[in-house]
Motif scaffolding. Sequence first.
Motif, PDB file in Angstrom:
ATOM      1  N   VAL A 168      38.743  37.664  39.235  1.00  0.00           N
ATOM      2  CA  VAL A 168      39.710  36.223  39.808  1.00  0.00           C
ATOM      3  C   VAL A 168      40.436  36.092  40.967  1.00  0.00           C
ATOM      4  N   PHE A 169      40.161  34.518  40.411  1.00  0.00           N
ATOM      5  CA  PHE A 169      40.892  32.782  42.012  1.00  0.00           C
ATOM      6  C   PHE A 169      42.612  33.359  40.917  1.00  0.00           C
ATOM      7  N   PRO A 170      43.335  33.696  41.499  1.00  0.00           N
ATOM      8  CA  PRO A 170      45.048  33.413  40.805  1.00  0.00           C
ATOM      9  C   PRO A 170      44.747  32.077  41.810  1.00  0.00           C
ATOM     10  N   THR A 171      46.242  32.112  42.520  1.00  0.00           N
ATOM     11  CA  THR A 171      46.379  31.516  43.984  1.00  0.00           C
ATOM     12  C   THR A 171      46.611  31.203  45.153  1.00  0.00           C
ATOM     13  N   VAL A 172      47.198  30.099  46.109  1.00  0.00           N
ATOM     14  CA  VAL A 172      47.555  30.537  48.093  1.00  0.00           C
ATOM     15  C   VAL A 172      48.742  32.145  47.951  1.00  0.00           C
ATOM     16  N   HIS A 173      49.348  31.833  46.722  1.00  0.00           N
ATOM     17  CA  HIS A 173      50.744  32.038  46.334  1.00  0.00           C
ATOM     18  C   HIS A 173      50.752  33.742  46.218  1.00  0.00           C
ATOM     19  N   LYS A 174      51.749  34.837  47.165  1.00  0.00           N
ATOM     20  CA  LYS A 174      51.405  35.919  46.712  1.00  0.00           C
ATOM     21  C   LYS A 174      51.630  36.414  45.558  1.00  0.00           C
ATOM     22  N   THR A 175      52.791  36.050  45.345  1.00  0.00           N
ATOM     23  CA  THR A 175      53.590  36.268  43.957  1.00  0.00           C
ATOM     24  C   THR A 175      52.476  35.782  42.766  1.00  0.00           C
ATOM     25  N   SER A 176      51.187  34.922  43.047  1.00  0.00           N
ATOM     26  CA  SER A 176      50.460  34.858  41.715  1.00  0.00           C
ATOM     27  C   SER A 176      49.774  36.618  41.806  1.00  0.00           C
ATOM     28  N   VAL A 177      49.463  37.105  42.674  1.00  0.00           N
ATOM     29  CA  VAL A 177      48.360  37.889  42.704  1.00  0.00           C
ATOM     30  C   VAL A 177      49.002  39.209  42.251  1.00  0.00           C
ATOM     31  N   ASP A 178      50.591  39.863  42.235  1.00  0.00           N
ATOM     32  CA  ASP A 178      51.298  40.672  42.072  1.00  0.00           C
ATOM     33  C   ASP A 178      51.655  40.382  40.679  1.00  0.00           C
ATOM     34  N   ALA A 179      51.630  38.884  40.001  1.00  0.00           N
ATOM     35  CA  ALA A 179      51.946  38.500  38.779  1.00  0.00           C
ATOM     36  C   ALA A 179      50.118  39.414  37.854  1.00  0.00           C
ATOM     37  N   LEU A 180      49.212  39.204  38.761  1.00  0.00           N
ATOM     38  CA  LEU A 180      47.788  38.622  37.618  1.00  0.00           C
ATOM     39  C   LEU A 180      47.773  40.636  37.764  1.00  0.00           C
ATOM     40  N   PHE A 181      47.807  41.823  38.717  1.00  0.00           N
ATOM     41  CA  PHE A 181      47.504  42.881  39.152  1.00  0.00           C
ATOM     42  C   PHE A 181      48.740  43.705  38.281  1.00  0.00           C
ATOM     43  N   GLU A 182      49.850  42.844  38.044  1.00  0.00           N
ATOM     44  CA  GLU A 182      51.018  43.638  37.356  1.00  0.00           C
ATOM     45  C   GLU A 182      50.308  43.229  35.742  1.00  0.00           C
ATOM     46  N   ALA A 183      50.033  42.806  35.437  1.00  0.00           N
ATOM     47  CA  ALA A 183      49.765  42.625  34.090  1.00  0.00           C
ATOM     48  C   ALA A 183      48.481  42.698  33.969  1.00  0.00           C
ATOM     49  N   ALA A 184      47.973  42.955  34.535  1.00  0.00           N
ATOM     50  CA  ALA A 184      46.342  43.596  34.413  1.00  0.00           C
ATOM     51  C   ALA A 184      45.941  45.272  34.401  1.00  0.00           C
ATOM     52  N   SER A 185      47.710  45.583  34.709  1.00  0.00           N
ATOM     53  CA  SER A 185      48.037  47.204  35.058  1.00  0.00           C
ATOM     54  C   SER A 185      48.409  47.314  33.494  1.00  0.00           C
ATOM     55  N   ALA A 186      49.675  46.133  33.029  1.00  0.00           N
ATOM     56  CA  ALA A 186      50.138  46.736  31.681  1.00  0.00           C
ATOM     57  C   ALA A 186      49.114  46.358  30.606  1.00  0.00           C
ATOM     58  N   ARG A 187      48.112  46.066  30.963  1.00  0.00           N
ATOM     59  CA  ARG A 187      46.944  46.169  29.610  1.00  0.00           C
ATOM     60  C   ARG A 187      45.721  47.178  29.756  1.00  0.00           C
ATOM     61  N   GLY A 188      46.017  47.374  31.277  1.00  0.00           N
ATOM     62  CA  GLY A 188      44.840  49.427  31.466  1.00  0.00           C
ATOM     63  C   GLY A 188      42.935  48.037  31.937  1.00  0.00           C
ATOM     64  N   MET A 189      43.338  46.770  32.450  1.00  0.00           N
ATOM     65  CA  MET A 189      42.215  45.797  32.409  1.00  0.00           C
ATOM     66  C   MET A 189      41.681  46.266  34.275  1.00  0.00           C
ATOM     67  N   ARG A 190      40.179  46.410  34.079  1.00  0.00           N
ATOM     68  CA  ARG A 190      39.204  45.978  35.443  1.00  0.00           C
ATOM     69  C   ARG A 190      39.268  44.465  36.028  1.00  0.00           C
ATOM     70  N   ILE A 191      40.337  44.015  37.279  1.00  0.00           N
ATOM     71  CA  ILE A 191      40.696  42.527  37.208  1.00  0.00           C
ATOM     72  C   ILE A 191      40.569  42.731  39.245  1.00  0.00           C
ATOM     73  N   ILE A 192      39.838  42.674  39.461  1.00  0.00           N
ATOM     74  CA  ILE A 192      39.266  42.205  40.982  1.00  0.00           C
ATOM     75  C   ILE A 192      39.306  41.011  41.297  1.00  0.00           C
ATOM     76  N   ALA A 193      40.687  40.877  41.730  1.00  0.00           N
ATOM     77  CA  ALA A 193      41.073  39.585  42.465  1.00  0.00           C
ATOM     78  C   ALA A 193      42.341  39.927  44.495  1.00  0.00           C
ATOM     79  N   GLY A 194      42.374  38.273  44.472  1.00  0.00           N
ATOM     80  CA  GLY A 194      43.132  38.695  46.257  1.00  0.00           C
ATOM     81  C   GLY A 194      43.659  37.200  46.086  1.00  0.00           C
ATOM     82  N   LYS A 195      44.491  37.263  47.165  1.00  0.00           N
ATOM     83  CA  LYS A 195      45.313  36.285  47.430  1.00  0.00           C
ATOM     84  C   LYS A 195      44.213  34.906  48.041  1.00  0.00           C
TER      85      LYS A 195
END
Length: 431
Positions: free
Chosen positions: A130-157
């Motif tokens: 996944v591409f989030p955005t240039v903003h660091k907070t967008s990466v934290d938000a994505l990984f936090e949401a993925a953790s809550a669901r237990g999903m395998r997500i590969i992403a970065g700023k």
Amino acid sequence: MKRIAIRGDLLEVTADPGFGGTQSSKVRFDADHWLLIEDGRIAGRSATEPDAGWTRHDHKGRLVTPGFIDTHVHSPQLDVVASYGAQLLDWLNTYTFPAEMRFADPAVAARGSAAFLDALLAHGTTSAVVFPTVHKTSVDALFEAASARGMRIIAGKVLMDRHAPDGLRDDVAQAERDCTDLIARWHGRERAAYAVTVRFAPTSTPEQLDMAGALLAAHPGLYMQTHVAENRDEVRWVAELFPRARSYLDVYRQHGLLNDRAVLAHGIWLDADDRALLTDSGAQIAHSPSSNLFLGSGLIGWTALQDAGAHVTLASDVGGGTSLSMLRTMADAYRVQALQGVRLTAWKALYAATRGAARALHLEHEIGSFEPGTLADVAVWDWAAGPVATHRDAVARDLHERVFAWMTLGDERNLAATWVAGRELYRRPGA
Ligand code: GUN
Ligand code: ZN
């Protein structure tokens, strides 16, 4: 031990079927079996109903597949799906960059990431790059949401320090600090993995590309994701910006960005040397047919990539792509090949969206199949939705015909349930 059994027609592709025929030894189909799950992992399968020690989910008559892997998709771009009248560079400036700006707000990023992952699950997709955005907070938000669901997500700023509007640019030093923090916080935590995320060559200075290459060298095991050779105007622009590179793909090589964990979206306008470079590096092309058709980008030469030995996986590329459905993605991939006189079997398409993607990502031990020991990421489908597809399914004469009709006529409306690591996270009302 938590024991779950799911009944249905179990289908998986066990190895690359290539561009072969509709009869393939690489397909495993067990009609009306029970898929057995112990403590969130695949334990095996059974032709007979397991005993009362198992929590049974009876989906008799439904199709059960490994959850899909979408190897290229943008979490902030649900707002711009189906935007009219632009090719890539206009489309970015007119629609996409303004939408991505909104993810600077942590509340928007949190809401948007949760909605995005729930949408993936509601399309039968359980893993994504996944591409989030240039903003660091967008990466934290994505990984936090993925953790809550237990999903395998590969992403970065997303890295972009030029040719982007105010509010959407970083600089080399700040970007390096953000990446280093995010890697420490997320890479290898539960099912998260960090990808050094260069948006594409035009939006990073050579200095930023060097920094990205240095991050990869310093942290073995990181992924890399970017875009390459999608659109002809884009390719011309890259040639102007990087006159010393042999090709667009070669820009990434020169900066140390190509390796066997690199995921490059599109790869339409490549030549034989580029294909050899992909194969030598082990990098994969995330083929995004819906996006390539919608943005008028072009038709990928999948067979040439296959002949060269390069990995090709399948991706929605929402919001350039118009649907998160990997069924629609597979159906569009078929059309893109048909326009070039090539036949894409359902087996090859399904492989690229499941086990082939797992393999190219070095995650075959975890996702993409029903191999015992892998995590139970599973999708349960109606073979058909609506009277026309139901009729077509009923008259199908063999397994490929049936699966091909499912993939061509189906979409998220066929989805009955989605499981992630043995937890049911989506169920269609009434299913
Ligand atoms: N190239 C650079 N950024 C993007 C993007 O967001 N979508 C697509 N399809 N191509 C890109
Ligand atoms: Zn993209």
